[in-house]
Design an enzyme around this catalytic site. Structure first.
Site, PDB file in Angstrom:
ATOM      1  N   SER A 142       0.791  -1.224   0.000  1.00 12.07           N
ATOM      2  CA  SER A 142       0.000   0.000   0.000  1.00 12.07           C
ATOM      3  C   SER A 142       0.826   1.278   0.000  1.00 12.07           C
ATOM      4  CB  SER A 142      -0.970   0.017   1.190  1.00 12.07           C
ATOM      5  OG  SER A 142      -2.085  -0.806   0.916  1.00 12.07           O
TER       6      SER A 142
ATOM      7  N   SER B 283      -6.403   3.361   3.795  1.00 11.32           N
ATOM      8  CA  SER B 283      -5.685   2.628   2.755  1.00 11.32           C
ATOM      9  C   SER B 283      -6.643   1.759   1.954  1.00 11.32           C
ATOM     10  CB  SER B 283      -4.564   1.779   3.360  1.00 11.32           C
ATOM     11  OG  SER B 283      -3.635   1.397   2.374  1.00 11.32           O
TER      12      SER B 283
ATOM     13  N   LYS C 268       0.088   3.729  -2.772  1.00 11.05           N
ATOM     14  CA  LYS C 268      -0.880   4.828  -2.710  1.00 11.05           C
ATOM     15  C   LYS C 268      -0.207   6.188  -2.541  1.00 11.05           C
ATOM     16  CE  LYS C 268      -4.609   1.869  -0.988  1.00 11.05           C
ATOM     17  NZ  LYS C 268      -3.927   0.597  -0.691  1.00 11.05           N
TER      18      LYS C 268
ATOM     19  N   LYS D  23       2.917   6.907   5.550  1.00  6.82           N
ATOM     20  CA  LYS D  23       2.026   5.835   5.092  1.00  6.82           C
ATOM     21  C   LYS D  23       2.633   4.464   5.384  1.00  6.82           C
ATOM     22  CE  LYS D  23      -1.518   4.299   2.566  1.00  6.82           C
ATOM     23  NZ  LYS D  23      -1.521   3.017   3.292  1.00  6.82           N
TER      24      LYS D  23
END
Length: 392
Positions: free
Chosen positions: A58, A118, A61, A220
């Protein structure tokens, strides 16, 4: 080390980097790739296998967000542009919001959901909105990666779901993190959000460092079985902002502990241990492997833990450092209210009395990108758009 100065420049930098890593690497640091750097200067402060290919999970992203910010700055979309959930996006597996096809949120809300939840379905819908479809958006992602010098990166989707054609390196994600801080300083509060509230439900971030490591201010996390637990984490202290990219931890707890230890060690070590090497000048000290490591057997074994549960996953005992730099959880901010768009006409529910979103207008992208040996202060003032232009 008087003999080092007689070596060729490339070999001298490599040797200094190797010695510096031995000096400042934490005892319990992960054997996986990591890189710590100064966000303002780009100076590398700690590094291990940062050119090894890895599955981004993820962390993908972050590039989805960067491409969207570029589109906002170019006036292609606005923060109020509806992101409509397509049938294709709604079929993406968890982590997801579970919106039905036809449901819509604003670009502003979609960005917040990507950072905090997410959500794979929202990432796909946002990509389709900005890129005119998944393929068009992925092409933009790869074009931006090439422009930023992310030579070891290839994207295949907007959300990080498993795909053997999607890989990156710790050094490449350091370049992306620096670009997000440098090019869009006015939007960095996006990465500080620790929770969202929607319809009375609170959605908490997977980035526990924000509430456990003093000074943490973004960015993140990411997880799939094959990648292990990844994170890009930023922290500010004493006028310095450092960023750590840590890949391949075996548990979420190990990810948090090792990232905190790396940041703490780098803050204490100061600068200069790598001979002033920067992200642009860094080179691998050994030949990196051709294919990404696959940690699925070690991380997930035979258990079905879900491929994209950023904050969940295996519960095996982690190899934690003897000393923890995490503190008891403290409150950073209240959950940020978000809203769905009305089914017809795209009028935000906030207009009917709901609390509006809190993210400030986005600045223009900086027209100039720092070259090798240069730096751009990430604390520079945001440049507002001209009247009538995009709020991005």
């Amino acid at each position: 080390m008087p003999l080092i100065r007689f070596l060729p420049t490339g070999r001298r930098l490599a040797l200094v980097a190797t010695l510096a890593a031995a000096l400042i690497a934490p005892v319990a640091a992960s054997a996986g790739p990591y890189l710590v750097f100064d966000a303002r200067t780009g100076e590398v402060l700690a590094e291990n296998r940062s050119f090894d290919p890895w599955y981004p999970a993820s962390l993908t992203k972050l590039m989805t967000i960067y491409v969207t910010l570029r589109a906002l700055s170019a006036g292609e979309v606005t923060l109020e542009t509806p992101v409509v959930m397509t049938a294709h996006a709604a079929k993406e597996p968890p982590s997801k919001m579970g919106f039905k096809p036809g449901a819509a949120v604003s670009v502003d809300t979609a960005l917040k959901i990507l950072v905090v939840k997410s959500a794979n379905d929202v990432a796909m819908a946002l990509g389709e909105t900005v890129g005119g479809g998944e393929a068009g958006f992925v092409a933009r992602m790869n074009a931006e990666a090439a422009r930023l010098g992310m030579v070891g990166t290839r994207f295949a989707n907007p959300n990080g779901l498993p795909d053997p054609a999607q890989f990156t390196t710790a050094r490449d994600y350091a370049l992306l993190a620096r670009a997000l801080i440098r090019d869009y300083p006015g939007t960095y509060d996006l990465f500080r959000i620790t929770g969202l509230s929607l319809g009375g439900k609170v959605i908490k971030t997977h980035n526990n460092l924000l509430e456990r490591y003093p000074g943490a201010d973004g960015m993140k996390t990411g997880f799939i079985c094959s990648s292990g637990f990844n994170v890009v984490a930023s922290a500010s202290r004493g006028g310095r902002r450092l960023v750590a990219v840590v890949l391949g931890e075996r548990t979420a707890k190990e990810r948090e502990e090792h990232t905190a230890e790396l940041l703490e060690t780098a803050f204490s070590a100061g600068s200069g241990l790598f001979g002033g090497a920067t992200l642009d000048r860094l080179r691998p000290t050994v030949t990196p492997p051709v294919l990404p490591a696959d940690l699925k057997p070690q991380v997930c074994g035979r258990r079905d833990v879900g491929e994209t549960a950023d904050g969940a996953g295996p519960t095996a005992a982690a190899e934690l450092p003897a000393r923890s730099y995490l503190v008891p959880r403290f409150k950073v901010m209240d959950p940020v209210p978000i809203a769905m768009l009305a089914p017809a006409g795209g009028v935000p529910l906030a207009a009917a009395g709901a609390v509006p979103d809190a993210l400030p207008p986005l600045p223009k992208a900086r027209p100039r990108v720092a070259g090798a040996g240069e730096s751009v202060d990430p604390a520079g003032a945001a440049v507002p758009l001209a009247p009538g232009g995009s709020k991005g």
